[in-house]
Design a protein around this motif. Structure first.
Motif, PDB file in Angstrom:
ATOM      1  N   ILE A 105       3.689  44.853   4.138  1.00 34.34           N
ATOM      2  CA  ILE A 105       4.116  43.536   4.589  1.00 34.34           C
ATOM      3  C   ILE A 105       4.599  43.468   6.033  1.00 34.34           C
ATOM      4  CG2 ILE A 105       4.630  42.609   2.319  1.00 34.34           C
ATOM      5  CD1 ILE A 105       7.500  43.478   2.644  1.00 34.34           C
ATOM      6  N   ASN A 106       5.262  44.484   6.520  1.00 32.03           N
ATOM      7  CA  ASN A 106       5.869  44.330   7.830  1.00 32.03           C
ATOM      8  C   ASN A 106       5.681  45.556   8.728  1.00 32.03           C
ATOM      9  OD1 ASN A 106       7.653  45.971   6.331  1.00 32.03           O
ATOM     10  ND2 ASN A 106       9.278  45.493   7.776  1.00 32.03           N
ATOM     11  N   ARG A 138      19.464  47.806  11.522  1.00 33.22           N
ATOM     12  CA  ARG A 138      19.910  47.023  10.374  1.00 33.22           C
ATOM     13  C   ARG A 138      18.976  47.222   9.192  1.00 33.22           C
ATOM     14  NH1 ARG A 138      17.091  41.860  10.296  1.00 33.22           N
ATOM     15  NH2 ARG A 138      15.722  41.677  12.116  1.00 33.22           N
ATOM     16  N   LYS A 139      19.401  46.719   8.064  1.00 38.41           N
ATOM     17  CA  LYS A 139      18.579  46.706   6.853  1.00 38.41           C
ATOM     18  C   LYS A 139      18.251  45.261   6.518  1.00 38.41           C
ATOM     19  CE  LYS A 139      20.392  50.956   4.766  1.00 38.41           C
ATOM     20  NZ  LYS A 139      19.146  51.712   4.792  1.00 38.41           N
ATOM     21  N   GLY A 191      11.232  40.682   0.042  1.00 41.29           N
ATOM     22  CA  GLY A 191      10.685  40.763  -1.300  1.00 41.29           C
ATOM     23  C   GLY A 191      11.432  41.788  -2.119  1.00 41.29           C
ATOM     24  N   ARG A 192      10.729  42.795  -2.598  1.00 43.52           N
ATOM     25  CA  ARG A 192      11.352  43.841  -3.418  1.00 43.52           C
ATOM     26  C   ARG A 192      11.789  45.038  -2.592  1.00 43.52           C
ATOM     27  NH1 ARG A 192       6.838  43.969  -8.309  1.00 43.52           N
ATOM     28  NH2 ARG A 192       7.001  41.774  -8.906  1.00 43.52           N
ATOM     29  N   ASN A 193      11.599  44.962  -1.313  1.00 48.07           N
ATOM     30  CA  ASN A 193      11.907  46.096  -0.443  1.00 48.07           C
ATOM     31  C   ASN A 193      13.187  45.874   0.352  1.00 48.07           C
ATOM     32  OD1 ASN A 193       9.557  47.267  -1.265  1.00 48.07           O
ATOM     33  ND2 ASN A 193       8.421  46.834   0.608  1.00 48.07           N
ATOM     34  N   LYS A 194      13.892  46.933   0.586  1.00 48.72           N
ATOM     35  CA  LYS A 194      14.973  46.929   1.571  1.00 48.72           C
ATOM     36  C   LYS A 194      14.517  47.868   2.682  1.00 48.72           C
ATOM     37  CE  LYS A 194      19.273  46.712   0.365  1.00 48.72           C
ATOM     38  NZ  LYS A 194      20.628  47.064  -0.153  1.00 48.72           N
ATOM     39  N   ILE A 195      14.347  47.331   3.876  1.00 50.57           N
ATOM     40  CA  ILE A 195      13.742  48.113   4.948  1.00 50.57           C
ATOM     41  C   ILE A 195      14.742  48.391   6.061  1.00 50.57           C
ATOM     42  CG2 ILE A 195      11.422  47.234   4.489  1.00 50.57           C
ATOM     43  CD1 ILE A 195      11.845  45.375   6.932  1.00 50.57           C
ATOM     44  N   ASN A 196      14.551  49.518   6.708  1.00 54.19           N
ATOM     45  CA  ASN A 196      15.315  49.855   7.897  1.00 54.19           C
ATOM     46  C   ASN A 196      14.577  49.288   9.106  1.00 54.19           C
ATOM     47  OD1 ASN A 196      17.328  51.424   6.570  1.00 54.19           O
ATOM     48  ND2 ASN A 196      15.872  53.107   6.412  1.00 54.19           N
ATOM     49  N   VAL A 213       8.485  46.978  11.307  1.00 57.95           N
ATOM     50  CA  VAL A 213       8.765  48.413  11.318  1.00 57.95           C
ATOM     51  C   VAL A 213       7.600  49.140  11.972  1.00 57.95           C
ATOM     52  CG1 VAL A 213       9.111  50.450   9.873  1.00 57.95           C
ATOM     53  CG2 VAL A 213      10.164  48.278   9.238  1.00 57.95           C
ATOM     54  N   GLY A 214       7.919  50.151  12.746  1.00 59.26           N
ATOM     55  CA  GLY A 214       6.879  50.918  13.437  1.00 59.26           C
ATOM     56  C   GLY A 214       6.868  50.551  14.897  1.00 59.26           C
ATOM     57  N   PRO A 215       5.811  50.907  15.585  1.00 62.54           N
ATOM     58  CA  PRO A 215       4.595  51.580  15.112  1.00 62.54           C
ATOM     59  C   PRO A 215       4.804  53.087  14.908  1.00 62.54           C
ATOM     60  CG  PRO A 215       4.474  51.230  17.474  1.00 62.54           C
ATOM     61  CD  PRO A 215       5.737  50.567  17.028  1.00 62.54           C
TER      62      PRO A 215
END
Length: 259
Positions: free
Chosen positions: A256-257, A18-19, A23-28, A128-130
């Motif tokens: 951040i994540n 998902r996305k 904040g200002r980011n859209k992350i996978n 996200v990650g590692p």
């Protein structure tokens, strides 16, 4: 190094990929991506992962168990993960009361029933990650780097940003919380949340994400995070890193994540 029990929370309404807007980011992100990444890197520390899946049912546990056992479709999405990833030792399904913090509470009770005494990592599927080996070892080293650390994570916020007055309430963002059972037994003998309260999202942030760190600090421990690994905060200290929510800063938003 101590062995670690990992409590990973997710909601059955999320897809495995998902996305998420942070904040200002859209992350996978997503549970599938996270488990694949964990599997691809050497953690540096032995661990077992308990997957706690929240569902959209808000019913008593006794009733919930009987309802959910008759509905196999939601389970199929997750059961295959246990065979695919050997570090996923157990999968649990619960109602969504308390959302992620409620799932953490559920995991904590499981560990208490097992008489577990070691290190614990609580996280959810928005991280996200590692992307590197020793990803878990680095948090264990950070936790034990100084005496009287109560909890560490990825990032720290200085204020309660959900209220108009923006009160100073230092806290670790709750998508990743590393601690041990000694701290948990000392600070949270009755768990993270009041089981009799139906929390809305804002109250969960206040009593959950912020409240967890507040209680750790009030108990005499410090909090710290990998994004500012040389900084730790005890009650009454000066705040020596950027204030506010670093999700909204260009300089630090990339931290951040990411595990």
């Amino acid at each position: 190094m101590n062995r670690v029990k990992v409590i990973l929370a997710d909601w059955n309404g999320y897809s495995l990929k998902r996305k998420k807007v942070l904040g200002r980011n859209k992350i996978n992100c997503g549970l599938g991506r996270l488990l694949r990444a964990i599997n691809s890197q050497n953690s540096g520390v032995d661990f077992e992962l308990y997957l706690v899946i929240n569902t959209d049912k808000l019913v008593p546990d006794s009733v919930f168990a009987s309802i959910f056992s008759k509905r196999s479709v939601p389970k199929k999405k997750y059961i295959s993960l246990k065979s695919k990833y050997p570090f996923v030792k157990k999968i649990f399904f619960r109602n969504n009361q308390g959302m992620d913090i409620g799932a953490y509470d559920y995991g904590l009770e499981l560990l208490r029933k097992e008489h577990y005494t070691g290190d614990v990592l609580f996280l959810n599927s928005s991280v996200v990650g590692p992307k590197d080996d020793n990803w878990l070892k680095q948090y264990q080293l950070l936790f034990y780097k100084n005496d009287n650390t109560g909890m560490c994570g990825i990032s720290l916020n200085s204020h309660n940003t959900i209220s108009d007055e923006k009160a100073f309430m230092p806290h670790i963002q709750s998508f990743f919380l590393y601690t041990n059972m000694d701290v948990l037994e000392h600070v949270f003998p009755d768990g993270f949340l009041d089981k009799s309260i139906n929390y809305d999202k804002q109250k969960l942030i206040l009593d959950g994400e912020i409240g967890i760190s507040t209680r750790v600090i009030k108990a005499g421990y410090c909090i710290t995070a990998s994004s500012f690994s040389d900084f730790r905060y005890f009650a009454g200290d000066k705040w020596g890193i950027p204030e506010g929510d670093i999700r909204f800063t260009d300089k630090y938003k990339h931290l951040i994540n990411k595990i």
